[in-house]
Write a protein that holds these residues in place. Sequence first.
Motif, PDB file in Angstrom:
ATOM      1  N   VAL A 199      -3.734  -5.245  -1.838  1.00  0.00           N
ATOM      2  CA  VAL A 199      -2.434  -5.353  -2.497  1.00  0.00           C
ATOM      3  C   VAL A 199      -2.278  -6.812  -2.905  1.00  0.00           C
ATOM      4  CG1 VAL A 199       0.070  -5.257  -2.134  1.00  0.00           C
ATOM      5  CG2 VAL A 199      -1.405  -3.465  -1.179  1.00  0.00           C
ATOM      6  N   THR A 200      -2.052  -7.078  -4.179  1.00  0.00           N
ATOM      7  CA  THR A 200      -1.801  -8.461  -4.599  1.00  0.00           C
ATOM      8  C   THR A 200      -0.293  -8.642  -4.783  1.00  0.00           C
ATOM      9  OG1 THR A 200      -1.908  -8.076  -6.971  1.00  0.00           O
ATOM     10  CG2 THR A 200      -4.017  -8.449  -5.828  1.00  0.00           C
ATOM     11  N   GLY A 201       0.193  -9.838  -4.466  1.00  0.00           N
ATOM     12  CA  GLY A 201       1.638 -10.086  -4.595  1.00  0.00           C
ATOM     13  C   GLY A 201       2.451  -9.383  -3.523  1.00  0.00           C
ATOM     14  N   GLY A 202       1.821  -9.143  -2.380  1.00  0.00           N
ATOM     15  CA  GLY A 202       2.471  -8.377  -1.317  1.00  0.00           C
ATOM     16  C   GLY A 202       3.474  -9.158  -0.483  1.00  0.00           C
ATOM     17  N   ALA A 203       3.744 -10.431  -0.863  1.00  0.00           N
ATOM     18  CA  ALA A 203       4.830 -11.170  -0.191  1.00  0.00           C
ATOM     19  C   ALA A 203       6.042 -11.282  -1.108  1.00  0.00           C
ATOM     20  CB  ALA A 203       4.349 -12.557   0.228  1.00  0.00           C
ATOM     21  N   GLY A 204       5.965 -10.675  -2.284  1.00  0.00           N
ATOM     22  CA  GLY A 204       7.103 -10.674  -3.204  1.00  0.00           C
ATOM     23  C   GLY A 204       8.014  -9.486  -2.924  1.00  0.00           C
ATOM     24  N   PHE A 205       8.926  -9.257  -3.837  1.00  0.00           N
ATOM     25  CA  PHE A 205       9.949  -8.218  -3.622  1.00  0.00           C
ATOM     26  C   PHE A 205       9.332  -6.813  -3.524  1.00  0.00           C
ATOM     27  CE2 PHE A 205      12.889  -5.510  -6.431  1.00  0.00           C
ATOM     28  CZ  PHE A 205      13.553  -4.946  -5.356  1.00  0.00           C
ATOM     29  N   ILE A 206       8.756  -6.313  -4.599  1.00  0.00           N
ATOM     30  CA  ILE A 206       8.275  -4.923  -4.583  1.00  0.00           C
ATOM     31  C   ILE A 206       7.009  -4.813  -3.726  1.00  0.00           C
ATOM     32  CG2 ILE A 206       7.633  -2.915  -5.977  1.00  0.00           C
ATOM     33  CD1 ILE A 206       9.057  -4.293  -8.362  1.00  0.00           C
ATOM     34  N   GLY A 207       6.119  -5.830  -3.857  1.00  0.00           N
ATOM     35  CA  GLY A 207       4.878  -5.800  -3.082  1.00  0.00           C
ATOM     36  C   GLY A 207       5.140  -5.716  -1.588  1.00  0.00           C
ATOM     37  N   SER A 208       6.100  -6.488  -1.086  1.00  0.00           N
ATOM     38  CA  SER A 208       6.367  -6.462   0.366  1.00  0.00           C
ATOM     39  C   SER A 208       6.988  -5.131   0.777  1.00  0.00           C
ATOM     40  CB  SER A 208       7.247  -7.633   0.802  1.00  0.00           C
ATOM     41  OG  SER A 208       8.544  -7.522   0.269  1.00  0.00           O
ATOM     42  N   ASN A 209       7.814  -4.555  -0.082  1.00  0.00           N
ATOM     43  CA  ASN A 209       8.357  -3.219   0.229  1.00  0.00           C
ATOM     44  C   ASN A 209       7.229  -2.189   0.269  1.00  0.00           C
ATOM     45  OD1 ASN A 209      11.482  -2.822   0.403  1.00  0.00           O
ATOM     46  ND2 ASN A 209      11.185  -4.462  -1.080  1.00  0.00           N
ATOM     47  N   PHE A 210       6.250  -2.358  -0.641  1.00  0.00           N
ATOM     48  CA  PHE A 210       5.108  -1.426  -0.673  1.00  0.00           C
ATOM     49  C   PHE A 210       4.252  -1.600   0.591  1.00  0.00           C
ATOM     50  CE2 PHE A 210       0.767  -0.208  -1.853  1.00  0.00           C
ATOM     51  CZ  PHE A 210       0.984   1.069  -2.355  1.00  0.00           C
ATOM     52  N   ILE A 221      -5.005  -5.189   2.778  1.00  0.00           N
ATOM     53  CA  ILE A 221      -5.368  -6.592   2.595  1.00  0.00           C
ATOM     54  C   ILE A 221      -4.368  -7.123   1.573  1.00  0.00           C
ATOM     55  CG2 ILE A 221      -7.263  -8.210   2.166  1.00  0.00           C
ATOM     56  CD1 ILE A 221      -7.812  -5.734   4.171  1.00  0.00           C
ATOM     57  N   ASN A 222      -3.610  -8.127   1.974  1.00  0.00           N
ATOM     58  CA  ASN A 222      -2.478  -8.591   1.170  1.00  0.00           C
ATOM     59  C   ASN A 222      -2.775  -9.995   0.650  1.00  0.00           C
ATOM     60  OD1 ASN A 222       0.020  -9.400   0.226  1.00  0.00           O
ATOM     61  ND2 ASN A 222       1.144  -8.860   2.090  1.00  0.00           N
ATOM     62  N   LEU A 223      -3.079 -10.096  -0.646  1.00  0.00           N
ATOM     63  CA  LEU A 223      -3.419 -11.395  -1.249  1.00  0.00           C
ATOM     64  C   LEU A 223      -2.225 -11.924  -2.034  1.00  0.00           C
ATOM     65  CD1 LEU A 223      -5.490 -13.618  -2.106  1.00  0.00           C
ATOM     66  CD2 LEU A 223      -6.149 -12.105  -3.995  1.00  0.00           C
ATOM     67  N   ASP A 224      -1.704 -13.064  -1.620  1.00  0.00           N
ATOM     68  CA  ASP A 224      -0.523 -13.616  -2.296  1.00  0.00           C
ATOM     69  C   ASP A 224      -0.616 -15.140  -2.302  1.00  0.00           C
ATOM     70  OD1 ASP A 224       2.642 -12.357  -2.758  1.00  0.00           O
ATOM     71  OD2 ASP A 224       2.318 -14.522  -2.742  1.00  0.00           O
ATOM     72  N   LYS A 225      -0.253 -15.716  -3.429  1.00  0.00           N
ATOM     73  CA  LYS A 225      -0.316 -17.175  -3.589  1.00  0.00           C
ATOM     74  C   LYS A 225       0.864 -17.870  -2.917  1.00  0.00           C
ATOM     75  CE  LYS A 225      -0.725 -20.402  -7.492  1.00  0.00           C
ATOM     76  NZ  LYS A 225      -0.738 -20.486  -8.964  1.00  0.00           N
ATOM     77  N   LEU A 226       1.897 -17.112  -2.579  1.00  0.00           N
ATOM     78  CA  LEU A 226       3.151 -17.670  -2.052  1.00  0.00           C
ATOM     79  C   LEU A 226       3.727 -18.704  -3.019  1.00  0.00           C
ATOM     80  CD1 LEU A 226       2.473 -17.910   1.815  1.00  0.00           C
ATOM     81  CD2 LEU A 226       3.563 -16.069   0.528  1.00  0.00           C
ATOM     82  N   THR A 227       4.010 -18.263  -4.216  1.00  0.00           N
ATOM     83  CA  THR A 227       4.767 -19.088  -5.170  1.00  0.00           C
ATOM     84  C   THR A 227       6.215 -19.124  -4.677  1.00  0.00           C
ATOM     85  OG1 THR A 227       5.488 -17.218  -6.518  1.00  0.00           O
ATOM     86  CG2 THR A 227       3.333 -18.197  -7.077  1.00  0.00           C
ATOM     87  N   TYR A 228       7.123 -19.656  -5.492  1.00  0.00           N
ATOM     88  CA  TYR A 228       8.541 -19.684  -5.097  1.00  0.00           C
ATOM     89  C   TYR A 228       9.036 -18.275  -4.755  1.00  0.00           C
ATOM     90  CZ  TYR A 228       9.947 -17.325  -9.316  1.00  0.00           C
ATOM     91  OH  TYR A 228      10.103 -16.347 -10.257  1.00  0.00           O
ATOM     92  N   ALA A 229       8.413 -17.244  -5.350  1.00  0.00           N
ATOM     93  CA  ALA A 229       8.887 -15.858  -5.169  1.00  0.00           C
ATOM     94  C   ALA A 229       8.260 -15.168  -3.969  1.00  0.00           C
ATOM     95  CB  ALA A 229       8.616 -15.050  -6.431  1.00  0.00           C
ATOM     96  N   GLY A 230       7.193 -15.747  -3.437  1.00  0.00           N
ATOM     97  CA  GLY A 230       6.507 -15.140  -2.291  1.00  0.00           C
ATOM     98  C   GLY A 230       7.109 -15.671  -1.005  1.00  0.00           C
ATOM     99  N   ASN A 231       7.289 -14.812  -0.018  1.00  0.00           N
ATOM    100  CA  ASN A 231       8.019 -15.219   1.178  1.00  0.00           C
ATOM    101  C   ASN A 231       7.538 -14.385   2.362  1.00  0.00           C
ATOM    102  OD1 ASN A 231       9.926 -15.834   3.108  1.00  0.00           O
ATOM    103  ND2 ASN A 231      11.703 -15.225   1.872  1.00  0.00           N
ATOM    104  N   LEU A 232       6.955 -15.072   3.355  1.00  0.00           N
ATOM    105  CA  LEU A 232       6.438 -14.319   4.504  1.00  0.00           C
ATOM    106  C   LEU A 232       7.561 -13.698   5.338  1.00  0.00           C
ATOM    107  CD1 LEU A 232       3.360 -16.456   5.626  1.00  0.00           C
ATOM    108  CD2 LEU A 232       3.411 -14.365   4.249  1.00  0.00           C
ATOM    109  N   GLU A 233       8.792 -14.183   5.164  1.00  0.00           N
ATOM    110  CA  GLU A 233       9.925 -13.537   5.865  1.00  0.00           C
ATOM    111  C   GLU A 233      10.122 -12.106   5.364  1.00  0.00           C
ATOM    112  OE1 GLU A 233      13.665 -15.722   6.351  1.00  0.00           O
ATOM    113  OE2 GLU A 233      12.540 -17.560   5.998  1.00  0.00           O
ATOM    114  N   ASN A 234       9.595 -11.803   4.166  1.00  0.00           N
ATOM    115  CA  ASN A 234       9.689 -10.428   3.648  1.00  0.00           C
ATOM    116  C   ASN A 234       8.802  -9.474   4.442  1.00  0.00           C
ATOM    117  OD1 ASN A 234      11.086 -11.813   1.729  1.00  0.00           O
ATOM    118  ND2 ASN A 234       9.793 -11.255  -0.007  1.00  0.00           N
ATOM    119  N   LEU A 235       7.883 -10.054   5.228  1.00  0.00           N
ATOM    120  CA  LEU A 235       6.926  -9.221   5.986  1.00  0.00           C
ATOM    121  C   LEU A 235       7.166  -9.352   7.488  1.00  0.00           C
ATOM    122  CD1 LEU A 235       3.905 -10.266   3.777  1.00  0.00           C
ATOM    123  CD2 LEU A 235       4.819  -7.935   3.905  1.00  0.00           C
ATOM    124  N   ALA A 236       8.346  -9.876   7.845  1.00  0.00           N
ATOM    125  CA  ALA A 236       8.652 -10.093   9.270  1.00  0.00           C
ATOM    126  C   ALA A 236       8.459  -8.796  10.046  1.00  0.00           C
ATOM    127  CB  ALA A 236      10.085 -10.590   9.424  1.00  0.00           C
TER     128      ALA A 236
END
Length: 334
Positions: free
Chosen positions: A6-17, A31-46
């Motif tokens: 899953v790419t972008g899995g720390a963003g809004f829809i990706g983390s919900n997925f 396997i969750n590949l994310d660059k953690l730009t301003y929109a990526g947030n590991l708190e979304n995967l708490a």
Amino acid sequence: MNSVLVTGGAGFIGSNFVRMVLAEHRECKVINLDKLTYAGNLENLAGFMEDSNHEFVRGDICDGLLVERLLEEYSVDAIINFAAESHVDRSIMEPGVFIETNVKGTVALLKAALDKGVGKFVQVSTDEVYGSLGPEGLFTETTPLSPNSPYSASKASADHMVAAFGHTWELDYNITRCSNNYGEYQFPEKMIPLMINNALNDKPLPVYGDGMNVRDWLYVYDHCTAIWQVLTKGRSGDIYNIGGNNEKTNLEVVKRILDRLGKSEDLITFVKDRPGHDRRYAIDSSKIMSELGWKPSVTFEEGIGKAIDWYLENRKWLEHVVSGEYEKYYDQMY
Ligand code: NAD
Ligand code: TDX
């Protein structure tokens, strides 16, 4: 499906997925590949970072070597590409990065998928690639692409590249085109969480233009279940539109938020319109409903209530994401 990238899995829809797969499809490793730009947030995967079925990797989808290594190391069966620059207003300020991630990044993933023989490539696209509708009609899968913003032009380019890889090298792919999502963990640059956050803080609610632009809203969990159906049952090379049949003007949505929060409509402020603002989007999702048996689980009324309650219960999450970079962005925009 034993292992998905899953790419972008720390963003809004990706983390919900990611959270949906980890909760409901335990046979499948993520396997969750994310660059953690301003929109990526590991708190979304708490609560899910320690899950043995979840491997988080910080990295860029443009890095072909990294992607190839992950595909090999985890014997990945399918790639679901959520990673993108996703905000229309930012694409008007700074289009270059939209080409880098949305177009070049998608091509890097496609090349790696082909080289490593990945079984399925799902490109998470958007209804915005179809352009803008007049007062009547719906986007179907055969509506010609006519993107209007740098964001939607970059997503349309990516869609064409995915289809070209399918046509040229028989890569097994699907493209999903969903309407506007709302729900938990959406970054407050997007209209619904921005309005919720401002209302909670008694700040003006900036409605672009006359507020009569129409969007077709879908609860994020229902987008995620649709993608799972496409991933596991989609016909190779097919496009699937996804939408909830919930057309609303922006003004209707904003008034509903104020009503639910018990705030005054006096907070509504009409501001300068977005340049090139698409007037209306509306999706015909009869294909995914009839062919794959998908349907949304909630009405807009139920979903927006759940979403607003979530933001009320997660004030800490909201406070964290509206500090720092967001403040600068907000001051520049409004
Ligand atoms: P988002 O901006 O919340 O998340 C994007 C994620 O991608 C972030 O975690 C970010 O860190 C990551 N990312 C960005 N560039 C990257 C790169 N180069 N390499 C790796 N990771 C990178 O976006 P979203 O709203 O969750 O949208 C996800 C996808 O769904 C996008 O492709 C978008 O076009 C599509 N989509 C969104 C909506 C919507 O309403 N939000 C509707 C239809 C389709
Ligand atoms: O402050 C605002 N005021 C306002 O009136 C913002 C941020 C938005 N708007 C309007 C513009 C749109 O008509 O609200 C509507 C929704 O705006 P966004 O939340 O920015 O979404 P939109 O531009 O429609 O694009 C979204 O849906 C499709 C996502 O951001 C995309 O990633 C997705 O592909």
